[in-house]
Design a protein around this motif. Structure first.
Motif, PDB file in Angstrom:
ATOM      1  N   ASP A   1      51.205  41.517  28.123  1.00 48.55           N
ATOM      2  CA  ASP A   1      50.043  41.269  27.263  1.00 48.55           C
ATOM      3  C   ASP A   1      49.247  42.561  27.157  1.00 48.55           C
ATOM      4  OD1 ASP A   1      47.790  40.491  25.940  1.00 48.55           O
ATOM      5  OD2 ASP A   1      47.343  38.783  27.240  1.00 48.55           O
ATOM      6  N   SER A   2      49.466  43.306  26.088  1.00 47.70           N
ATOM      7  CA  SER A   2      48.820  44.614  25.936  1.00 47.70           C
ATOM      8  C   SER A   2      47.322  44.507  25.658  1.00 47.70           C
ATOM      9  CB  SER A   2      49.497  45.411  24.821  1.00 47.70           C
ATOM     10  OG  SER A   2      49.384  44.707  23.602  1.00 47.70           O
ATOM     11  N   SER A   3      46.814  43.293  25.495  1.00 53.52           N
ATOM     12  CA  SER A   3      45.385  43.128  25.243  1.00 53.52           C
ATOM     13  C   SER A   3      44.570  43.081  26.531  1.00 53.52           C
ATOM     14  CB  SER A   3      45.133  41.859  24.422  1.00 53.52           C
ATOM     15  OG  SER A   3      45.442  40.714  25.204  1.00 53.52           O
ATOM     16  N   LEU A   4      45.242  43.044  27.685  1.00 53.75           N
ATOM     17  CA  LEU A   4      44.520  42.988  28.950  1.00 53.75           C
ATOM     18  C   LEU A   4      43.726  44.267  29.186  1.00 53.75           C
ATOM     19  CD1 LEU A   4      47.153  41.395  31.348  1.00 53.75           C
ATOM     20  CD2 LEU A   4      45.087  40.332  30.469  1.00 53.75           C
ATOM     21  N   THR A   5      42.459  44.104  29.427  1.00 56.09           N
ATOM     22  CA  THR A   5      41.617  45.248  29.762  1.00 56.09           C
ATOM     23  C   THR A   5      40.629  44.819  30.822  1.00 56.09           C
ATOM     24  OG1 THR A   5      40.064  44.744  27.991  1.00 56.09           O
ATOM     25  CG2 THR A   5      41.778  46.367  27.494  1.00 56.09           C
ATOM     26  N   PRO A   6      40.288  45.658  31.729  1.00 54.62           N
ATOM     27  CA  PRO A   6      40.877  46.997  31.844  1.00 54.62           C
ATOM     28  C   PRO A   6      42.258  46.920  32.479  1.00 54.62           C
ATOM     29  CG  PRO A   6      39.369  46.620  33.658  1.00 54.62           C
ATOM     30  CD  PRO A   6      39.285  45.396  32.776  1.00 54.62           C
ATOM     31  N   LEU A   7      43.069  47.906  32.180  1.00 53.02           N
ATOM     32  CA  LEU A   7      44.370  47.988  32.821  1.00 53.02           C
ATOM     33  C   LEU A   7      44.186  48.553  34.222  1.00 53.02           C
ATOM     34  CD1 LEU A   7      46.628  49.425  29.986  1.00 53.02           C
ATOM     35  CD2 LEU A   7      46.637  47.117  30.910  1.00 53.02           C
ATOM     36  N   PRO A   8      44.908  48.045  35.199  1.00 55.21           N
ATOM     37  CA  PRO A   8      44.845  48.637  36.542  1.00 55.21           C
ATOM     38  C   PRO A   8      45.576  49.982  36.537  1.00 55.21           C
ATOM     39  CG  PRO A   8      46.242  46.669  36.521  1.00 55.21           C
ATOM     40  CD  PRO A   8      45.735  46.859  35.142  1.00 55.21           C
ATOM     41  N   VAL A   9      44.845  51.051  36.774  1.00 51.04           N
ATOM     42  CA  VAL A   9      45.409  52.396  36.726  1.00 51.04           C
ATOM     43  C   VAL A   9      45.105  53.117  38.041  1.00 51.04           C
ATOM     44  CG1 VAL A   9      45.336  54.606  35.519  1.00 51.04           C
ATOM     45  CG2 VAL A   9      45.126  52.493  34.221  1.00 51.04           C
TER      46      VAL A   9
ATOM     47  N   MET B   1      40.815  35.416  30.971  1.00 54.40           N
ATOM     48  CA  MET B   1      41.877  36.397  30.976  1.00 54.40           C
ATOM     49  C   MET B   1      42.429  36.505  32.397  1.00 54.40           C
ATOM     50  SD  MET B   1      41.820  40.482  30.083  1.00 54.40           S
ATOM     51  CE  MET B   1      40.328  40.251  29.229  1.00 54.40           C
ATOM     52  N   ALA B   2      43.737  36.550  32.523  1.00 56.21           N
ATOM     53  CA  ALA B   2      44.367  36.629  33.836  1.00 56.21           C
ATOM     54  C   ALA B   2      45.484  37.672  33.820  1.00 56.21           C
ATOM     55  CB  ALA B   2      44.933  35.277  34.242  1.00 56.21           C
ATOM     56  N   TYR B   3      45.579  38.377  34.917  1.00 54.22           N
ATOM     57  CA  TYR B   3      46.673  39.306  35.157  1.00 54.22           C
ATOM     58  C   TYR B   3      47.742  38.501  35.887  1.00 54.22           C
ATOM     59  CZ  TYR B   3      43.108  42.779  34.128  1.00 54.22           C
ATOM     60  OH  TYR B   3      42.124  43.506  33.522  1.00 54.22           O
ATOM     61  N   ARG B   4      48.975  38.584  35.393  1.00 55.67           N
ATOM     62  CA  ARG B   4      50.059  37.788  35.968  1.00 55.67           C
ATOM     63  C   ARG B   4      51.163  38.699  36.493  1.00 55.67           C
ATOM     64  NH1 ARG B   4      48.005  34.919  31.753  1.00 55.67           N
ATOM     65  NH2 ARG B   4      47.611  32.715  32.134  1.00 55.67           N
ATOM     66  N   GLY B   5      51.845  38.219  37.520  1.00 58.02           N
ATOM     67  CA  GLY B   5      52.955  38.982  38.068  1.00 58.02           C
ATOM     68  C   GLY B   5      53.956  38.069  38.728  1.00 58.02           C
ATOM     69  N   SER B   6      55.066  38.672  39.161  1.00 60.21           N
ATOM     70  CA  SER B   6      56.135  37.887  39.775  1.00 60.21           C
ATOM     71  C   SER B   6      57.039  38.792  40.592  1.00 60.21           C
ATOM     72  CB  SER B   6      56.957  37.181  38.693  1.00 60.21           C
ATOM     73  OG  SER B   6      57.518  38.128  37.797  1.00 60.21           O
ATOM     74  N   CYS B   7      57.891  38.138  41.376  1.00 60.69           N
ATOM     75  CA  CYS B   7      58.907  38.872  42.129  1.00 60.69           C
ATOM     76  C   CYS B   7      60.126  39.088  41.225  1.00 60.69           C
ATOM     77  CB  CYS B   7      59.285  38.102  43.388  1.00 60.69           C
ATOM     78  SG  CYS B   7      60.091  36.516  43.080  1.00 60.69           S
ATOM     79  N   LEU B   8      61.105  39.814  41.716  1.00 65.14           N
ATOM     80  CA  LEU B   8      62.284  40.152  40.930  1.00 65.14           C
ATOM     81  C   LEU B   8      63.085  38.928  40.499  1.00 65.14           C
ATOM     82  CD1 LEU B   8      64.176  42.370  39.804  1.00 65.14           C
ATOM     83  CD2 LEU B   8      65.264  42.431  42.064  1.00 65.14           C
TER      84      LEU B   8
END
Length: 139
Positions: free
Chosen positions: A102-110, A1-8
């Motif tokens: 991806d709403s299945s990612l856990t835990p969510l960073p809060v 499982m991986a958390y993904r992100g990007s710039c604008l």
């Protein structure tokens, strides 16, 4: 499982597999200026858990007089990372740059706290129950 992100603009994409749970809204003047907002929110990630998938060449670094470093996209200006002057093993990723489709990612960073509230802008009122610290979190 991986958390993904990007710039604008989408030139820079990253992913990480784990993160530190101490995620704070920072109200210091430098974070406010860097994000152009009332506060910033960063998620700490060990460098060994972070991969720049595309666009690493588009990252620019600003080093402040206190030794901290902030990275942003040279094309769109997205604020992406913060690095403490005394910790080369951790990068803090701007939480809002995560692509949380991806709403299945856990835990969510809060976020779990507000830091540097002694520098908070007058026009913003903190209305949540998170702990507030005048400066950094107590160690």
């Amino acid at each position: 499982m991986a958390y993904r992100g990007s710039c604008l603009c989408g030139n820079i994409h990253y992913q990480f597999t784990r993160f530190d749970n101490e995620i704070a809204h920072c109200h210091c003047r430098m974070c406010r200026k860097f994000h152009g907002a009332a506060f910033s929110t960063f998620v700490p990630v060990a460098r060994t858990d972070l991969t720049w998938k595309t666009g690493a060449k588009c990252l620019a670094t600003y080093q402040a007089s206190n030794g901290t470093k902030r990275q942003f996209c040279v094309n769109c200006g997205s604020s992406l990372t913060f690095q403490s002057a005394n910790d080369n093993n951790t990068l803090e990723i701007a939480l809002a740059t995560l692509d949380m489709d991806d709403s299945s990612l856990t835990p969510l960073p809060v976020p779990d706290a507000h830091v540097h509230v002694d520098s908070k802008v007058e026009w913003y009122t903190i209305n949540d129950e998170l702990p507030q610290y005048r400066k950094d979190r107590p160690t």
